[in-house]
Design a protein around this motif. Structure first.
Motif, PDB file in Angstrom:
ATOM      1  N   GLU A  55     -71.079 -83.692   6.174  1.00 34.46           N
ATOM      2  CA  GLU A  55     -70.403 -83.936   4.894  1.00 34.46           C
ATOM      3  C   GLU A  55     -69.491 -82.766   4.564  1.00 34.46           C
ATOM      4  O   GLU A  55     -68.389 -82.948   4.043  1.00 34.46           O
ATOM      5  CB  GLU A  55     -71.446 -84.120   3.793  1.00 34.46           C
ATOM      6  CG  GLU A  55     -70.839 -84.346   2.426  1.00 34.46           C
ATOM      7  CD  GLU A  55     -71.874 -84.526   1.338  1.00 34.46           C
ATOM      8  OE1 GLU A  55     -71.580 -84.117   0.192  1.00 34.46           O
ATOM      9  OE2 GLU A  55     -72.962 -85.078   1.609  1.00 34.46           O
ATOM     10  N   GLU A  56     -69.937 -81.554   4.865  1.00 35.69           N
ATOM     11  CA  GLU A  56     -69.131 -80.366   4.590  1.00 35.69           C
ATOM     12  C   GLU A  56     -67.802 -80.420   5.338  1.00 35.69           C
ATOM     13  O   GLU A  56     -66.768 -80.015   4.803  1.00 35.69           O
ATOM     14  CB  GLU A  56     -69.904 -79.097   4.948  1.00 35.69           C
ATOM     15  CG  GLU A  56     -69.138 -77.827   4.667  1.00 35.69           C
ATOM     16  CD  GLU A  56     -68.710 -77.661   3.213  1.00 35.69           C
ATOM     17  OE1 GLU A  56     -67.647 -77.040   2.981  1.00 35.69           O
ATOM     18  OE2 GLU A  56     -69.408 -78.140   2.305  1.00 35.69           O
ATOM     19  N   ALA A  57     -67.805 -80.926   6.565  1.00 38.48           N
ATOM     20  CA  ALA A  57     -66.561 -81.040   7.335  1.00 38.48           C
ATOM     21  C   ALA A  57     -65.585 -81.991   6.636  1.00 38.48           C
ATOM     22  O   ALA A  57     -64.381 -81.716   6.577  1.00 38.48           O
ATOM     23  CB  ALA A  57     -66.854 -81.520   8.754  1.00 38.48           C
ATOM     24  N   VAL A  58     -66.098 -83.086   6.081  1.00 37.20           N
ATOM     25  CA  VAL A  58     -65.244 -84.036   5.350  1.00 37.20           C
ATOM     26  C   VAL A  58     -64.712 -83.369   4.077  1.00 37.20           C
ATOM     27  O   VAL A  58     -63.525 -83.476   3.764  1.00 37.20           O
ATOM     28  CB  VAL A  58     -66.007 -85.336   5.026  1.00 37.20           C
ATOM     29  CG1 VAL A  58     -65.165 -86.255   4.149  1.00 37.20           C
ATOM     30  CG2 VAL A  58     -66.433 -86.040   6.304  1.00 37.20           C
ATOM     31  N   ARG A  59     -65.571 -82.664   3.370  1.00 34.72           N
ATOM     32  CA  ARG A  59     -65.139 -81.975   2.147  1.00 34.72           C
ATOM     33  C   ARG A  59     -64.044 -80.952   2.441  1.00 34.72           C
ATOM     34  O   ARG A  59     -63.099 -80.815   1.671  1.00 34.72           O
ATOM     35  CB  ARG A  59     -66.327 -81.308   1.455  1.00 34.72           C
ATOM     36  CG  ARG A  59     -67.275 -82.313   0.845  1.00 34.72           C
ATOM     37  CD  ARG A  59     -68.393 -81.652   0.041  1.00 34.72           C
ATOM     38  NE  ARG A  59     -69.216 -82.672  -0.572  1.00 34.72           N
ATOM     39  CZ  ARG A  59     -68.903 -83.345  -1.673  1.00 34.72           C
ATOM     40  NH1 ARG A  59     -67.765 -83.096  -2.289  1.00 34.72           N
ATOM     41  NH2 ARG A  59     -69.707 -84.269  -2.146  1.00 34.72           N
ATOM     42  N   GLN A  60     -64.147 -80.258   3.551  1.00 37.28           N
ATOM     43  CA  GLN A  60     -63.108 -79.301   3.925  1.00 37.28           C
ATOM     44  C   GLN A  60     -61.775 -80.004   4.167  1.00 37.28           C
ATOM     45  O   GLN A  60     -60.718 -79.493   3.786  1.00 37.28           O
ATOM     46  CB  GLN A  60     -63.532 -78.512   5.159  1.00 37.28           C
ATOM     47  CG  GLN A  60     -64.614 -77.506   4.872  1.00 37.28           C
ATOM     48  CD  GLN A  60     -65.075 -76.763   6.117  1.00 37.28           C
ATOM     49  OE1 GLN A  60     -64.636 -77.033   7.227  1.00 37.28           O
ATOM     50  NE2 GLN A  60     -65.990 -75.824   5.932  1.00 37.28           N
ATOM     51  N   LEU A  61     -61.814 -81.186   4.799  1.00 36.08           N
ATOM     52  CA  LEU A  61     -60.580 -81.944   5.026  1.00 36.08           C
ATOM     53  C   LEU A  61     -59.965 -82.385   3.699  1.00 36.08           C
ATOM     54  O   LEU A  61     -58.756 -82.256   3.490  1.00 36.08           O
ATOM     55  CB  LEU A  61     -60.847 -83.155   5.919  1.00 36.08           C
ATOM     56  CG  LEU A  61     -61.221 -82.842   7.360  1.00 36.08           C
ATOM     57  CD1 LEU A  61     -61.670 -84.107   8.071  1.00 36.08           C
ATOM     58  CD2 LEU A  61     -60.068 -82.180   8.094  1.00 36.08           C
ATOM     59  N   VAL A  62     -60.794 -82.923   2.822  1.00 38.66           N
ATOM     60  CA  VAL A  62     -60.296 -83.392   1.523  1.00 38.66           C
ATOM     61  C   VAL A  62     -59.715 -82.225   0.732  1.00 38.66           C
ATOM     62  O   VAL A  62     -58.597 -82.303   0.207  1.00 38.66           O
ATOM     63  CB  VAL A  62     -61.410 -84.100   0.721  1.00 38.66           C
ATOM     64  CG1 VAL A  62     -60.947 -84.406  -0.703  1.00 38.66           C
ATOM     65  CG2 VAL A  62     -61.842 -85.384   1.432  1.00 38.66           C
ATOM     66  N   GLU A  63     -60.450 -81.128   0.656  1.00 37.98           N
ATOM     67  CA  GLU A  63     -60.011 -79.997  -0.162  1.00 37.98           C
ATOM     68  C   GLU A  63     -58.856 -79.220   0.467  1.00 37.98           C
ATOM     69  O   GLU A  63     -58.169 -78.473  -0.212  1.00 37.98           O
ATOM     70  CB  GLU A  63     -61.201 -79.092  -0.459  1.00 37.98           C
ATOM     71  CG  GLU A  63     -62.177 -79.796  -1.376  1.00 37.98           C
ATOM     72  CD  GLU A  63     -63.434 -79.013  -1.683  1.00 37.98           C
ATOM     73  OE1 GLU A  63     -63.488 -77.791  -1.414  1.00 37.98           O
ATOM     74  OE2 GLU A  63     -64.383 -79.637  -2.206  1.00 37.98           O
ATOM     75  N   GLY A  64     -58.601 -79.457   1.753  1.00 39.23           N
ATOM     76  CA  GLY A  64     -57.448 -78.866   2.417  1.00 39.23           C
ATOM     77  C   GLY A  64     -56.193 -79.704   2.305  1.00 39.23           C
ATOM     78  O   GLY A  64     -55.104 -79.279   2.693  1.00 39.23           O
ATOM     79  N   ASP A  65     -56.322 -80.905   1.768  1.00 34.48           N
ATOM     80  CA  ASP A  65     -55.186 -81.817   1.647  1.00 34.48           C
ATOM     81  C   ASP A  65     -54.289 -81.390   0.485  1.00 34.48           C
ATOM     82  O   ASP A  65     -54.773 -81.032  -0.586  1.00 34.48           O
ATOM     83  CB  ASP A  65     -55.701 -83.244   1.404  1.00 34.48           C
ATOM     84  CG  ASP A  65     -54.601 -84.271   1.497  1.00 34.48           C
ATOM     85  OD1 ASP A  65     -53.774 -84.356   0.556  1.00 34.48           O
ATOM     86  OD2 ASP A  65     -54.550 -84.987   2.502  1.00 34.48           O
ATOM     87  N   PRO A  66     -52.966 -81.444   0.683  1.00 34.54           N
ATOM     88  CA  PRO A  66     -52.045 -81.082  -0.404  1.00 34.54           C
ATOM     89  C   PRO A  66     -52.243 -81.907  -1.681  1.00 34.54           C
ATOM     90  O   PRO A  66     -51.973 -81.407  -2.769  1.00 34.54           O
ATOM     91  CB  PRO A  66     -50.658 -81.340   0.190  1.00 34.54           C
ATOM     92  CG  PRO A  66     -50.848 -81.261   1.658  1.00 34.54           C
ATOM     93  CD  PRO A  66     -52.247 -81.761   1.913  1.00 34.54           C
TER      94      PRO A  66
END
Length: 89
Positions: free
Chosen positions: A59-70
């Protein structure tokens, strides 16, 4: 790999506000798709919610992708939740 769903919300006037960030947003999504981590993502028809599906280690990997999105970094996405998903069909 585990499967996850992401539900989020857009800011008001998201269609107008997203302009400066759209190209970088789409490039990032394309990169995630090519790597096989993002399987689908898009807005609801009324452009108030966003839904995405992912295959990731955590889940943390998904959160990193979301929070890295512009869109997240610039307030186009205003909130989100991630859930591990048991795909039956």
């Amino acid at each position: 790999m585990a499967k996850f769903v992401m539900w989020g919300s857009y800011c008001e006037n998201a269609l107008e506000m997203r302009g400066p960030y759209r190209e970088a947003h789409l490039k990032g999504l394309s990169d995630q798709k090519e790597k096989g981590v993002l399987t689908a993502l898009g807005p609801t028809v009324d452009n108030t919610k966003v839904f995405g599906t992912y295959e990731a280690d955590s889940e943390e990997a998904v959160r990193q992708l979301v929070e890295g999105d512009p869109y997240w970094q610039n307030g186009i996405w205003t909130e989100y939740s991630v859930y591990e998903w048991n795909q039956v069909f």
